[in-house]
Write an enzyme that holds these catalytic residues in place. Structure first.
Site, PDB file in Angstrom:
ATOM      1  N   CYS A   1      41.329  27.825  30.795  1.00 18.96           N
ATOM      2  CA  CYS A   1      42.512  28.205  31.711  1.00 18.96           C
ATOM      3  C   CYS A   1      42.378  29.665  31.757  1.00 18.96           C
ATOM      4  CB  CYS A   1      43.839  27.605  31.321  1.00 18.96           C
ATOM      5  SG  CYS A   1      44.062  26.063  31.939  1.00 18.96           S
TER       6      CYS A   1
ATOM      7  N   ASP B   1      53.564  25.911  27.566  1.00 18.21           N
ATOM      8  CA  ASP B   1      52.908  24.794  28.459  1.00 18.21           C
ATOM      9  C   ASP B   1      53.914  24.027  29.457  1.00 18.21           C
ATOM     10  OD1 ASP B   1      50.556  25.225  27.218  1.00 18.21           O
ATOM     11  OD2 ASP B   1      50.214  23.500  26.430  1.00 18.21           O
TER      12      ASP B   1
ATOM     13  N   ARG C   1      42.149  35.058  25.931  1.00 20.88           N
ATOM     14  CA  ARG C   1      42.554  34.388  24.816  1.00 20.88           C
ATOM     15  C   ARG C   1      41.528  34.361  23.792  1.00 20.88           C
ATOM     16  NH1 ARG C   1      44.384  28.540  27.662  1.00 20.88           N
ATOM     17  NH2 ARG C   1      44.721  28.130  25.300  1.00 20.88           N
ATOM     18  N   PRO C   2      41.418  35.289  22.990  1.00 17.07           N
ATOM     19  CA  PRO C   2      40.534  35.488  21.954  1.00 17.07           C
ATOM     20  C   PRO C   2      40.263  34.506  20.832  1.00 17.07           C
ATOM     21  CG  PRO C   2      42.496  36.816  21.591  1.00 17.07           C
ATOM     22  CD  PRO C   2      42.572  36.105  22.623  1.00 17.07           C
ATOM     23  N   VAL C   3      39.271  34.474  20.140  1.00 20.05           N
ATOM     24  CA  VAL C   3      39.121  33.494  19.090  1.00 20.05           C
ATOM     25  C   VAL C   3      38.839  34.258  17.807  1.00 20.05           C
ATOM     26  CG1 VAL C   3      37.839  31.853  20.280  1.00 20.05           C
ATOM     27  CG2 VAL C   3      36.399  33.618  19.402  1.00 20.05           C
ATOM     28  N   ASP C   4      39.267  35.462  17.661  1.00 21.71           N
ATOM     29  CA  ASP C   4      39.139  36.323  16.344  1.00 21.71           C
ATOM     30  C   ASP C   4      39.869  35.718  15.379  1.00 21.71           C
ATOM     31  OD1 ASP C   4      41.584  36.879  17.945  1.00 21.71           O
ATOM     32  OD2 ASP C   4      42.073  38.513  16.689  1.00 21.71           O
ATOM     33  N   LEU C   5      41.061  35.096  15.362  1.00 20.22           N
ATOM     34  CA  LEU C   5      41.804  34.431  14.245  1.00 20.22           C
ATOM     35  C   LEU C   5      41.102  33.265  13.804  1.00 20.22           C
ATOM     36  CD1 LEU C   5      45.430  34.731  15.655  1.00 20.22           C
ATOM     37  CD2 LEU C   5      44.129  36.163  14.071  1.00 20.22           C
TER      38      LEU C   5
ATOM     39  N   LYS D   1      46.919  15.091  25.618  1.00 17.57           N
ATOM     40  CA  LYS D   1      45.642  15.699  25.902  1.00 17.57           C
ATOM     41  C   LYS D   1      45.290  16.563  24.435  1.00 17.57           C
ATOM     42  CE  LYS D   1      45.178  19.456  28.319  1.00 17.57           C
ATOM     43  NZ  LYS D   1      44.370  20.511  27.538  1.00 17.57           N
ATOM     44  N   ASN D   2      46.503  17.407  24.006  1.00 22.69           N
ATOM     45  CA  ASN D   2      45.938  18.531  23.180  1.00 22.69           C
ATOM     46  C   ASN D   2      46.090  17.960  21.685  1.00 22.69           C
ATOM     47  OD1 ASN D   2      46.155  20.264  25.243  1.00 22.69           O
ATOM     48  ND2 ASN D   2      48.170  21.360  24.518  1.00 22.69           N
TER      49      ASN D   2
ATOM     50  N   ARG E   1      42.781  17.734  34.819  1.00 19.65           N
ATOM     51  CA  ARG E   1      42.387  18.014  33.376  1.00 19.65           C
ATOM     52  C   ARG E   1      43.463  17.317  32.477  1.00 19.65           C
ATOM     53  NH1 ARG E   1      41.882  23.778  32.336  1.00 19.65           N
ATOM     54  NH2 ARG E   1      41.713  22.597  30.475  1.00 19.65           N
TER      55      ARG E   1
ATOM     56  N   ARG F   1      37.814  25.384  26.852  1.00 17.46           N
ATOM     57  CA  ARG F   1      38.042  26.369  25.605  1.00 17.46           C
ATOM     58  C   ARG F   1      38.338  25.537  24.368  1.00 17.46           C
ATOM     59  NH1 ARG F   1      40.169  31.083  24.241  1.00 17.46           N
ATOM     60  NH2 ARG F   1      41.616  30.787  22.210  1.00 17.46           N
TER      61      ARG F   1
HETATM   62  C1  UD1 Z   1      46.967  25.576  22.480  1.00 14.43           C
HETATM   63  C2  UD1 Z   1      47.123  24.395  23.480  1.00 14.43           C
HETATM   64  C3  UD1 Z   1      47.701  25.149  24.853  1.00 14.43           C
HETATM   65  C4  UD1 Z   1      48.722  25.953  24.342  1.00 14.43           C
HETATM   66  C5  UD1 Z   1      48.627  26.718  23.081  1.00 14.43           C
HETATM   67  C6  UD1 Z   1      49.928  27.254  22.726  1.00 14.43           C
HETATM   68  C7  UD1 Z   1      45.295  22.959  23.096  1.00 14.43           C
HETATM   69  C8  UD1 Z   1      43.891  22.284  23.652  1.00 14.43           C
HETATM   70  N1  UD1 Z   1      45.705  23.969  23.914  1.00 14.43           N
HETATM   71  O1  UD1 Z   1      46.232  26.315  22.973  1.00 14.43           O
HETATM   72  O2  UD1 Z   1      47.799  24.245  25.866  1.00 14.43           O
HETATM   73  O3  UD1 Z   1      49.367  26.685  25.594  1.00 14.43           O
HETATM   74  O4  UD1 Z   1      48.116  25.965  22.287  1.00 14.43           O
HETATM   75  O5  UD1 Z   1      50.888  26.331  22.459  1.00 14.43           O
HETATM   76  O6  UD1 Z   1      45.774  22.467  22.378  1.00 14.43           O
HETATM   77  N2  UD1 Z   1      45.207  33.938  19.596  1.00 14.43           N
HETATM   78  C9  UD1 Z   1      44.593  35.145  19.199  1.00 14.43           C
HETATM   79  N3  UD1 Z   1      43.459  34.855  18.391  1.00 14.43           N
HETATM   80  C10 UD1 Z   1      43.090  33.831  18.300  1.00 14.43           C
HETATM   81  C11 UD1 Z   1      43.600  32.458  18.860  1.00 14.43           C
HETATM   82  C12 UD1 Z   1      44.854  32.701  19.641  1.00 14.43           C
HETATM   83  O7  UD1 Z   1      45.231  36.302  19.284  1.00 14.43           O
HETATM   84  O8  UD1 Z   1      41.855  33.719  17.513  1.00 14.43           O
HETATM   85  C13 UD1 Z   1      46.546  34.314  20.455  1.00 14.43           C
HETATM   86  C14 UD1 Z   1      46.299  33.579  21.934  1.00 14.43           C
HETATM   87  O9  UD1 Z   1      45.854  34.830  22.737  1.00 14.43           O
HETATM   88  C15 UD1 Z   1      47.841  33.421  22.164  1.00 14.43           C
HETATM   89  C16 UD1 Z   1      48.628  32.965  20.843  1.00 14.43           C
HETATM   90  O10 UD1 Z   1      47.569  33.472  19.832  1.00 14.43           O
HETATM   91  O11 UD1 Z   1      48.631  34.445  22.412  1.00 14.43           O
HETATM   92  C17 UD1 Z   1      48.611  31.397  20.863  1.00 14.43           C
HETATM   93  O12 UD1 Z   1      47.347  30.708  21.097  1.00 14.43           O
HETATM   94  P1  UD1 Z   1      46.965  29.282  20.503  1.00 14.43           P
HETATM   95  O13 UD1 Z   1      48.019  28.555  19.719  1.00 14.43           O
HETATM   96  O14 UD1 Z   1      45.486  29.647  19.514  1.00 14.43           O
HETATM   97  O15 UD1 Z   1      46.530  28.435  21.632  1.00 14.43           O
HETATM   98  P2  UD1 Z   1      45.385  27.539  21.767  1.00 14.43           P
HETATM   99  O16 UD1 Z   1      44.928  26.677  20.474  1.00 14.43           O
HETATM  100  O17 UD1 Z   1      44.022  28.180  22.463  1.00 14.43           O
END
Ligand code: UD1
Length: 431
Positions: free
Chosen positions: A126, A316, A131-135, A22-23, A408, A102
Site C-alpha cells: 500500500c 486500519d 514504510r521502511p524495513v530498518d527495524l 488477513k493480517n 486484497r 509488503r
Molecule cells: C501491519 C499491518 C497493517 C497495519 C500496521 C499497523 C499486516 C499485513 N499489515 O503493517 O495493516 O496498518 O501493521 O498496525 O499485518 N516502521 C519503521 N521501520 C520498520 C518497520 C516499521 O519505521 O522497519 C514504522 C512504520 O513506518 C510505521 C510503524 O513503524 O510508521 C508501524 O509499522 P508496522 O507495525 O511495522 O506495520 P506493518 O507490519 O507493515
C-alpha cells in the site's frame, strides 16, 4: 478493471459473517516455511493477498492443497489450506512478487532461520507513506545475521545459525515483531523482545508457533521471551476473526443507521473502535455470537480519535471512522500517528461533499447532514472501503473505481453488504 456501483440511502440490517483475518493469515502462512511438516490453517479468507502469498510460498518450495468447498457450504466460509515446505528449493524472493505485497518480505525470517540465508526484494504494498524495513533488519542483526543491501535486495546470512539476543524496538512494529518471533523460534538460546507489538495477530502467530513446538512466553504483552528450539513440527490452527473487517462493517452500520450482527467478531479485539462508535451514538452489544451494532434515528455525534498501536485505535480503521464523521453533527479531529501520508481518502471523500481540512497529522472533519453520490477512486486497501461506507450513506449513485484494492482485504464485500439491504453491484471489466 472492476468497479463497484452503489446507490446509497438504505440502512444495513442483517447478519454479516466475519472472515478470518488477513493480517493474521499472512504471517501464519509464512510460518509454514519454518518446518518440513504440514501446517494446516483453517478459516483462511478468500482474498487476493492470500492467493498471491500461496504463489510466493510455493516458489520457495511449499506444497499446498486447499480443501474444496462442500456441498451446501456457505460460499464465503473460510478455506482450509495444508502447507508443507518439505524442502526449501529457493531462498530468493523476487521483486515481481514482493513488490505486490509488503508482508511477503517477512519470508526473510523463516528462510534465514531454516536455511542460513535469504535474498529478498525490498517491499512494495500500500502506498501509505514510506514504510521502511530498518527495524525488521535490526532485529535479525541482533540475532546474529549479517545484512547487506544489493541491487534492491536484502541479502541476509547466518550460516552458523541465529543466536538468541535482547531486541528492543524503538517503535512498535507489527511486522518487526512477527519477523523477530519467527527468527527467534529457531535461534540458539533465549531472545527477549522489548516494546513488542501487542496486536491480536501477533498473539495468533505466537499461538501457532507454540503449537509447532516453539517456546514463547508473554505474547500479547510488550515483553516477549522466546527459547529457541532446534526444529519445529507441523500443527493445525484456526485463523482468528478479522477485527478490521468487523470494525469496518460496524462503522457502515452506524453510518447508514441500521442494525447488524457481526457474526464471530470479538469485542476484546476492537475496544478502542467500539468505544468511539458508542460515543458517536451507536449501540454496541457483545455476545457469544458476535457484535451487534445499531444506530436507530439518533444523530451521529462528533468524536476525536488518534490512532495508536494496539490496544489503541487502529490505523486500519482511521479512514472508515473518518467517513462516519463526515456526517456527524459537529466537528471532529482525526489524528494519524502510525503512518505519515495516510490521508489519501480525504480528497476522495470530498467528492461526496465531505468537508475535511488537513492540519499536519490531523484531519479536521466538519460533519454535513447530507452526502451526495459521486465517482471516486480507491487508492489503498483501507481508504477504498471508507469510500464504500460514504457511498452507502450518500444520496444517489456512486461508482468506486480500482476495486482491486478492496479485493486484497475484504472477502465477498458486495455480497455481505447486499444481503443486509445495500444496493451494491460489481461491474466487471468485461461488462
Ligand atoms: C501491519 C499491518 C497493517 C497495519 C500496521 C499497523 C499486516 C499485513 N499489515 O503493517 O495493516 O496498518 O501493521 O498496525 O499485518 N516502521 C519503521 N521501520 C520498520 C518497520 C516499521 O519505521 O522497519 C514504522 C512504520 O513506518 C510505521 C510503524 O513503524 O510508521 C508501524 O509499522 P508496522 O507495525 O511495522 O506495520 P506493518 O507490519 O507493515
Amino acid at each position: 478493471m472492476d468497479r463497484i456501483r452503489i446507490v446509497g440511502g438504505n440502512p444495513l440490517n442483517g447478519v454479516i459473517p466475519i472472515s478470518g483475518a488477513k493480517n493474521a493469515a499472512l504471517p501464519l502462512m509464512i510460518a509454514s516455511l519454518l518446518t518440513d511438516r504440514t501446517v494446516t490453517l483453517e478459516n483462511l479468507p478468500r482474498l487476493a493477498d492470500v492467493s498471491l502469498l500461496v504463489r510466493i510460498l510455493s516458489n520457495h518450495g511449499v506444497d499446498y492443497s486447499i480443501d474444496g468447498r462442500r456441498q451446501g457450504e456457505e460460499q464465503d466460509a473460510g478455506q482450509t489450506v495444508h502447507m508443507t515446505a518439505r524442502e526449501i528449493v529457493d531462498t530468493v524472493a523476487p521483486y515481481e512478487l514482493v513488490s505486490r505485497m509488503r508482508a511477503s518480505f517477512w519470508v526473510v525470517a523463516p528462510l534465514l532461520a531454516r536455511c542460513g540465508e535469504a535474498r529478498v526484494s525490498l517491499p512494495g504494498g500500500c502506498a501509505i507513506g514510506t514504510r521502511p524495513v530498518d527495524l525488521l533488519l535490526m532485529a535479525l542483526e541482533r540475532l546474529g545475521a549479517s545484512i547487506e543491501i544489493d541491487a534492491g535486495y536484502v541479502v541476509a546470512k547466518a550460516h552458523k545459525g541465529l543466536r538468541g539476543a535482547e531486541v528492543t524496538f524503538p517503535k512498535v512494529t507489527v511486522g518487526g515483531t512477527h519477523v523477530a518471533l519467527m527468527a527467534a523460534a529457531l535461534a540458539q538460546g533465549t531472545t527477549v523482545l522489548h516494546n513488542a507489538a501487542r496486536e491480536p495477530e501477533v498473539l495468533d502467530l505466537a499461538d501457532l508457533l507454540v503449537k509447532m513446538g516453539a517456546r514463547i512466553r508473554g505474547a500479547g504483552q510488550s515483553v516477549i521471551e522466546i527459547d529457541g528450539v532446534a526444529r519445529l513440527n507441523g500443527a493445525k490452527h484456526r485463523v482468528l476473526p478479522d477485527r478490521i473487517e468487523a470494525g469496518t462493517y460496524a462503522m457502515a452500520a452506524a453510518m447508514t443507521g441500521g442494525d447488524v450482527m457481526l457474526q464471530g467478531a470479538k469485542a476484546e479485539h476492537l475496544k478502542a473502535a467500539l468505544d468511539a462508535l458508542e460515543q458517536s451514538g451507536a449501540t454496541v452489544d457483545a455476545s457469544e455470537e458476535g457484535l451487534r451494532i445499531r444506530r436507530n434515528g439518533s444523530p451521529i455525534r462528533p468524536v476525536d480519535i488518534s490512532t495508536a498501536p494496539f490496544p489503541g485505535f487502529p490505523t486500519d480503521l482511521q479512514a472508515q471512522f473518518m467517513a462516519l464523521m463526515t456526517r456527524a453533527k459537529g466537528v471532529s479531529r482525526i489524528t494519524e500517528t502510525i503512518f505519515e501520508n495516510r490521508f489519501m481518502h480525504v480528497q476522495e471523500l470530498a467528492r461526496f461533499g465531505a468537508q475535511i481540512r488537513l492540519e499536519g497529522d490531523s484531519a479536521i472533519v466538519e460533519g454535513r447532514p447530507v452526502l451526495k453520490g459521486a465517482p471516486v477512486m480507491a487508492t489503498d486497501l483501507r481508504a477504498s472501503v471508507s469510500l464504500v461506507i460514504a457511498a452507502l450513506a450518500a444520496e444517489g449513485e456512486s461508482m468506486v473505481q480500482r476495486v482491486y484494492h478492496l479485493d486484497r482485504g475484504f472477502e465477498a464485500l458486495e455480497r455481505k453488504l447486499s444481503r443486509c439491504g445495500a444496493d451494491v453491484t460489481r461491474i466487471s471489466s468485461g461488462d
